[in-house]
Write a protein that holds these residues in place. Structure first.
Motif, PDB file in Angstrom:
ATOM      1  N   PRO A  82      69.458  68.685 -35.813  1.00 48.82           N
ATOM      2  CA  PRO A  82      68.920  67.375 -36.622  1.00 48.82           C
ATOM      3  C   PRO A  82      69.573  66.178 -36.017  1.00 48.82           C
ATOM      4  N   SER A  83      68.739  65.219 -35.818  1.00 52.02           N
ATOM      5  CA  SER A  83      69.502  63.653 -35.221  1.00 52.02           C
ATOM      6  C   SER A  83      70.413  63.247 -36.254  1.00 52.02           C
ATOM      7  N   SER A  84      70.581  63.493 -37.406  1.00 44.15           N
ATOM      8  CA  SER A  84      71.455  63.125 -38.372  1.00 44.15           C
ATOM      9  C   SER A  84      73.098  63.807 -38.073  1.00 44.15           C
ATOM     10  N   MET A  85      72.777  64.880 -37.397  1.00 42.26           N
ATOM     11  CA  MET A  85      74.120  65.462 -37.089  1.00 42.26           C
ATOM     12  C   MET A  85      74.515  65.348 -35.637  1.00 42.26           C
ATOM     13  N   THR A  86      73.959  64.384 -35.090  1.00 38.27           N
ATOM     14  CA  THR A  86      74.200  64.213 -33.435  1.00 38.27           C
ATOM     15  C   THR A  86      74.840  62.709 -33.178  1.00 38.27           C
ATOM     16  N   ARG A  87      75.467  62.732 -31.974  1.00 37.07           N
ATOM     17  CA  ARG A  87      76.006  61.690 -31.405  1.00 37.07           C
ATOM     18  C   ARG A  87      75.569  61.613 -29.962  1.00 37.07           C
ATOM     19  N   SER A  88      75.479  60.426 -29.435  1.00 34.48           N
ATOM     20  CA  SER A  88      75.037  60.190 -27.923  1.00 34.48           C
ATOM     21  C   SER A  88      76.140  60.430 -27.113  1.00 34.48           C
ATOM     22  N   THR A  89      75.627  60.889 -25.805  1.00 33.74           N
ATOM     23  CA  THR A  89      76.966  61.033 -24.728  1.00 33.74           C
ATOM     24  C   THR A  89      76.381  60.358 -23.445  1.00 33.74           C
ATOM     25  N   SER A  90      77.103  60.032 -22.513  1.00 30.75           N
ATOM     26  CA  SER A  90      76.722  59.655 -21.460  1.00 30.75           C
ATOM     27  C   SER A  90      77.713  60.045 -20.413  1.00 30.75           C
ATOM     28  N   GLY A  91      77.351  60.056 -19.103  1.00 34.67           N
ATOM     29  CA  GLY A  91      77.961  60.245 -17.970  1.00 34.67           C
ATOM     30  C   GLY A  91      77.387  60.159 -16.621  1.00 34.67           C
ATOM     31  N   THR A  92      77.964  60.702 -15.670  1.00 30.00           N
ATOM     32  CA  THR A  92      77.297  60.709 -14.371  1.00 30.00           C
ATOM     33  C   THR A  92      77.451  62.296 -13.709  1.00 30.00           C
ATOM     34  N   MET A  93      76.229  62.546 -13.087  1.00 27.51           N
ATOM     35  CA  MET A  93      76.478  63.689 -12.123  1.00 27.51           C
ATOM     36  C   MET A  93      76.510  63.300 -10.703  1.00 27.51           C
ATOM     37  N   TYR A  94      77.412  63.965  -9.877  1.00 26.63           N
ATOM     38  CA  TYR A  94      77.820  63.660  -8.622  1.00 26.63           C
ATOM     39  C   TYR A  94      76.955  64.668  -7.671  1.00 26.63           C
ATOM     40  N   ILE A  95      76.130  64.398  -6.680  1.00 27.86           N
ATOM     41  CA  ILE A  95      75.736  65.235  -5.711  1.00 27.86           C
ATOM     42  C   ILE A  95      76.515  65.118  -4.524  1.00 27.86           C
ATOM     43  N   MET A  96      76.978  66.108  -4.062  1.00 32.04           N
ATOM     44  CA  MET A  96      77.564  66.145  -2.702  1.00 32.04           C
ATOM     45  C   MET A  96      76.671  66.625  -1.827  1.00 32.04           C
ATOM     46  N   THR A  97      76.273  65.739  -0.960  1.00 27.94           N
ATOM     47  CA  THR A  97      75.088  66.136   0.282  1.00 27.94           C
ATOM     48  C   THR A  97      75.354  65.017   1.285  1.00 27.94           C
ATOM     49  N   TYR A  98      74.590  65.279   2.370  1.00 25.94           N
ATOM     50  CA  TYR A  98      74.541  64.442   3.570  1.00 25.94           C
ATOM     51  C   TYR A  98      73.346  63.451   3.481  1.00 25.94           C
ATOM     52  N   GLY A  99      73.974  62.235   3.832  1.00 23.24           N
ATOM     53  CA  GLY A  99      73.203  61.070   3.951  1.00 23.24           C
ATOM     54  C   GLY A  99      73.999  59.860   4.492  1.00 23.24           C
ATOM     55  N   TRP A 100      73.614  58.646   3.589  1.00 17.78           N
ATOM     56  CA  TRP A 100      74.097  57.646   4.266  1.00 17.78           C
ATOM     57  C   TRP A 100      74.244  56.912   2.690  1.00 17.78           C
ATOM     58  N   ARG A 101      75.555  56.174   2.724  1.00 21.00           N
ATOM     59  CA  ARG A 101      76.232  55.283   1.502  1.00 21.00           C
ATOM     60  C   ARG A 101      76.425  53.973   2.096  1.00 21.00           C
ATOM     61  N   SER A 102      76.064  53.097   1.206  1.00 18.99           N
ATOM     62  CA  SER A 102      76.211  51.582   1.595  1.00 18.99           C
ATOM     63  C   SER A 102      77.753  51.432   1.735  1.00 18.99           C
ATOM     64  N   ARG A 103      78.267  50.793   2.961  1.00 25.11           N
ATOM     65  CA  ARG A 103      79.251  50.197   3.200  1.00 25.11           C
ATOM     66  C   ARG A 103      78.991  48.839   3.742  1.00 25.11           C
ATOM     67  N   SER A 104      79.086  47.968   2.954  1.00 26.75           N
ATOM     68  CA  SER A 104      78.710  46.809   3.079  1.00 26.75           C
ATOM     69  C   SER A 104      79.229  46.243   4.285  1.00 26.75           C
ATOM     70  N   LEU A 105      80.654  45.925   4.410  1.00 24.67           N
ATOM     71  CA  LEU A 105      81.116  45.313   5.507  1.00 24.67           C
ATOM     72  C   LEU A 105      80.905  45.792   6.750  1.00 24.67           C
ATOM     73  N   THR A 106      81.025  47.201   6.891  1.00 26.66           N
ATOM     74  CA  THR A 106      80.889  47.926   8.048  1.00 26.66           C
ATOM     75  C   THR A 106      79.486  47.795   8.549  1.00 26.66           C
TER      76      THR A 106
END
Length: 608
Positions: free
Chosen positions: A492-516
């Motif tokens: 029941p919603s009266s018994m709950t509280r909110s949670t928040s977080g982040t999922m991190y996926i380790m994979t191959y790709g490109w990540r923004s490295r602005s200065l480079t």
């Protein structure tokens, strides 16, 4: 029959326009890719490509190198065409041999250096550096690496501090008290788990820092549960629970967490190489402080009755604690030899009495535990108590490699909240149940643990007991939270509280490295700019004077032929070959060679 031949030729203007178009398309690709990367922050490759990279890592390097080399060659080719055409027009007037040498160096490109011609030398060096760095720039820009792709997540969980849950727990505890059987089976099932949770939470054994793994309901926790319930589906258990609420002893618990993929909805099934999660959740723990008893406020008494048998003796112990006026007592049964004696080397007795604070309104904030240690080979008879302050707080939980790690929490780590009376009563009941279960006929489990790990020193004993009861507090909260979250039904919603977080996926790709990437784009854009200037200059000059594309001043054969036609070989012997600087100062000029019909047949190089 002779084979047909095809002769396709382009005018100088067409070549220059093709150069401008091709170089601009390549620049757009570089800027577009980098712009998308800066916008998305992470661009991940599909899982099937990632699996190929993991299986064949050297192939990735080869493919990227080939693509980078091809782009570098094409870019350099366009630059050479534009510069060569521009210099054809520029070399139509008098020029020194050094300037001619500089022009040839710019079309290779390579570099020359003479302090006398510092500006021209610096120009060749800059072009050479940029052209040489071009291949490395493309490789750095295009080579995918292992990236950590963050995906926001949010959800809900059971709130042990909510009024609705407090009321439900109070009703269930009253039912338990009336039937005296609701919780019995669950306590028998989790009795061993409670003991292990306390032992695993002890982070210093014999004064040595340790790290333990505690497993409950198919989930492995690093040292202690922290009072949390897994918020990730992979950590929620797999078996269907047979009982719920206070009778829960194991099974699948409901998880209500969703992930915000944003514009990447089609990539929601991405698994990558590995995943880990960080979630802010509600935890339950306790501040536990062990110290010697203050006899002016509290007291602890133990009396025993001995029953003699033909082989062994039986002892009935009554442990009574006076907690600032509140009397609580517990009975224990142990055994000894036929003479009514206990062997202090092999047998132990550690009575524990759990009693509330003298102020009933503070039951949820302070309980006092009195362990009395008797008849052990490492510790003399001593009366001490542990003051217990449970609290709810927000903790950061990390899910990685199948292990749940909860940040060590304290009252100074963030906002805290005292638990409700029913929650404190439940945890205290678990602690009292475990205290009684620890005591056997001839030994005490926690006493043996303290002895086995060399915690005979008073400070070490106190620290180990504090961690032990804290671990039990946290496990009891996790077990309770699991029981009321089990099954597939919605909480029941009266018994709950909110949670928040982040999922991190380790994979191959490109990540923004602005200065480079900005630095790499500057290199590529500089090359594009030089090509545009040269091509633009050539297009303007072509409107007034059409160059001879058949003559290539950077071609040694063409250059030797032109020098021979102009009779330049007759003037060079007069100069000292050892004085290269004087030779390079010689002014020359390209001229046209015509046949007897007045048609231009080539170029000649004459002294200006």
């Amino acid at each position: 029959m002779p084979c047909p031949s095809f002769n396709i030729s382009f005018s100088t203007t067409q070549v220059l326009l093709l150069t401008i178009f091709g170089q601009t398309v390549i620049l757009w690709f570089a800027w577009g890719f980098t712009g998308a990367l800066l916008l998305e922050e992470v661009i991940a490759l599909p899982d099937h490509v990632v699996h190929l990279i993991v299986e064949y890592p050297t192939v990735l390097t080869l493919v990227v190198t080939l693509i980078s080399t091809a782009l570098s060659i094409i870019t350099s080719m366009f630059f050479t065409l534009a510069v060569k055409q521009a210099l054809r027009h520029h070399l139509s007037g008098p020029i020194t041999l050094f300037r001619l040498r500089t022009a040839i160096a710019l079309t290779k490109p390579t570099w020359v250096w003479r302090w006398k011609y510092l500006q021209l030398s610096a120009l060749t060096l800059v072009v050479y550096v940029v052209a040489t760095f071009l291949n490395s720039s493309w490789s750095t820009l295009l080579l995918p690496t292992i990236v950590r792709w963050p995906i926001p997540m949010f959800g809900t969980e059971l709130d042990l501090g909510s009024a609705a849950f407090t009321n439900q727990l109070s009703v269930d505890l009253n039912t338990l008290q009336q039937n005296n059987s609701v919780q019995a089976s669950a306590f028998e099932t989790i009795g061993v788990m409670t003991l292990l949770s306390g032992i695993a939470a002890v982070d210093a054994e014999g004064g040595v820092q340790t790290s333990s793994i505690f497993s409950f309901n198919g989930v492995s926790y690093s040292q202690s549960t922290g009072g949390v319930l897994p918020a990730i589906e992979e950590y929620s258990g797999s078996l269907n629970p047979s009982q719920f609420g206070l009778a829960f002893s194991g099974g699948n618990v409901s998880v209500n967490s969703t992930f915000d993929w944003g514009r990447h909805g089609r990539e929601a099934d991405t698994q990558g190489i590995a995943k880990n999660y960080t979630v802010a959740q509600q935890g339950v723990t306790a501040n536990v402080t062990c110290q010697l008893i203050d006899r002016s406020k509290d007291s602890f008494f133990i009396d025993s009755t001995t029953t003699y048998g033909p082989v062994i003796s039986f002892f009935t112990w009554n442990a009574t604690a006076n907690c600032s006026g509140n009397i609580n007592w517990v009975s224990y049964f142990t055994g000894g030899n036929m003479n009514g004696q206990i062997d202090p080397e092999s047998e132990g007795f550690l009575p524990v009495v759990v009693c509330p604070s003298s102020d009933p309104s503070k039951f949820g904030r302070a309980l006092v535990i009195f362990p009395g240690v008797l008849h052990t080979s490492t510790t003399s008879c001593r009366r001490l108590f542990a003051r217990w302050f449970p609290y709810l707080t927000t903790v950061n939980v990390t899910y990685n490699g199948g292990i749940v790690s909860v940040d060590r929490i304290s009252t100074s780590s963030g906002p805290t909240e005292s638990p409700s009376l029913p929650l404190s009563q439940y945890i205290a009941a678990v602690m009292a149940y475990q205290a009684g279960s620890n005591q056997g006929m001839t030994s005490n489990t926690i006493g043996d643990f303290l002895t086995a790990y060399g915690t005979s020193h008073v400070t070490n004993t106190h620290s180990a007991l504090e961690d032990y009861w804290r671990g039990i507090t946290e496990f009891a909260s996790t077990q309770l939270r699991s029981g009321y979250s089990a099954g597939t039904g919605d909480i029941p919603s009266s018994m709950t509280r909110s949670t928040s977080g982040t999922m991190y996926i380790m994979t191959y790709g490109w990540r923004s490295r602005s200065l480079t990437y900005i630095f790499l784009l500057v290199m590529i854009t500089m090359f594009w700019g030089a090509t545009m200037l040269a091509a633009g200059y050539s297009l303007i000059q072509e409107r007034y004077y059409h160059s001879d594309p058949s003559f290539d001043f950077s071609n040694p054969i063409h250059l030797i032929t032109a020098a021979s036609r102009g009779g330049l070989e007759g003037q060079l012997p007069e100069l000292d070959i050892r004085r290269e600087d004087r030779i390079e100062d010689l002014a020359v000029q390209f001229g046209d060679v015509f046949d007897k019909d007045g048609n231009r047949t080539g170029k000649k190089l004459v002294s200006a």
